[in-house]
Design a protein around this motif. Structure first.
Motif, short mmCIF file in Angstrom:
data_model
loop_
_atom_site.label_atom_id
_atom_site.label_comp_id
_atom_site.label_asym_id
_atom_site.label_seq_id
_atom_site.Cartn_x
_atom_site.Cartn_y
_atom_site.Cartn_z
N ALA A 99 -14.72 80.75 74.33
CA ALA A 99 -14.64 80.76 75.78
C ALA A 99 -15.73 79.85 76.35
N ASN A 100 -15.51 79.37 77.56
CA ASN A 100 -16.54 78.56 78.20
C ASN A 100 -17.58 79.47 78.84
N GLN A 104 -13.87 81.87 80.62
CA GLN A 104 -12.46 81.51 80.49
C GLN A 104 -12.17 81.20 79.03
N VAL A 105 -11.16 81.86 78.48
CA VAL A 105 -10.82 81.70 77.07
C VAL A 105 -10.20 80.33 76.85
N GLN A 106 -10.76 79.59 75.91
CA GLN A 106 -10.25 78.28 75.54
C GLN A 106 -9.31 78.38 74.34
N GLU A 107 -9.68 79.25 73.40
CA GLU A 107 -8.87 79.48 72.20
C GLU A 107 -8.90 80.96 71.87
N CYS A 108 -7.79 81.45 71.37
CA CYS A 108 -7.74 82.85 70.93
C CYS A 108 -6.74 82.96 69.78
N LYS A 137 -5.78 85.19 76.10
CA LYS A 137 -6.04 83.92 76.79
C LYS A 137 -6.22 84.10 78.29
N LEU A 154 -20.54 77.18 74.85
CA LEU A 154 -19.35 77.96 74.49
C LEU A 154 -19.76 79.32 73.92
N ARG A 156 -18.49 82.03 71.27
CA ARG A 156 -17.57 82.23 70.14
C ARG A 156 -17.79 83.63 69.62
#
Length: 173
Positions: A99-100, A104-108, A137, A154, A156
């Motif tokens: 997430a940033n 906000q989720v960038q990858e999941c 997401k 980020l 993680r």
């Protein structure tokens, strides 16, 4: 699990009854042999809940704090994703996210696996997996306990969420 009653003891005064009940409903127990059940197909099981107070001088303090944070994160993902889905098996969801700084989720990525003690009760459900990934997401992870942004801006992380049809209590079903 059909019910979860908390029988108060003097030590339970240190923990809110609602938290003790939540932990009870969240618990996964090994399967019991059929011969232990009564004629109605039910069996009352009494399980003691052991509470360990954290003392500042305890060498294991950080390990316990990490376990408390992991439980809080698991509850967060349960509330935001799995708790909103019907489940008909027992398993665990491994959630990996990026997430940033705003959460906000960038990858999941969500993987479903059996729980060691209840392997026979697991069903691989690709539709559930896809729904959980889509829900993940949409989460604002800044609300998650222990949300930390790394040096590259980020966040993680990995979160493990166990699930069962009874998890969350009767209001969930």
């Amino acid at each position: 699990m059909l019910s979860c009653d908390i029988r108060p003891k003097a030590q339970l005064a240190l923990v809110p009854e609602s938290l003790a009940r939540q932990v009870c409903w969240d618990s996964l127990f090994p399967e019991m042999p059929a011969e232990l059940f009564g004629p109605e197909g039910e069996q009352e099981i009494v399980v003691p809940m052991v509470l360990i107070l954290m003392d500042e001088s305890t060498p294991e303090r950080q390990r316990r704090l990490d376990a408390v944070e992991a439980y809080a994160q698991s509850r967060f993902f349960w509330t935001q994703t799995l708790g909103k889905q019907p489940v008909d098996s027992i398993g665990k969801a491994h959630v990996r996210f990026v997430a940033n700084a705003q959460g906000q989720v960038q990858e999941c990525l969500v993987n479903l696996d059996p729980v060691g003690e209840r392997r026979d009760a697991f069903k691989l459900d690709s539709d559930l997996q896809a729904r959980l990934t889509a829900q993940c997401k949409q989460i604002n992870l800044r609300q998650m306990p222990g949300f930390k942004v790394g040096d590259k801006g980020l966040a993680r992380g990995n979160v493990l969420v166990e699930y069962a049809p009874w998890k969350g209590g009767p209001q969930h079903n």
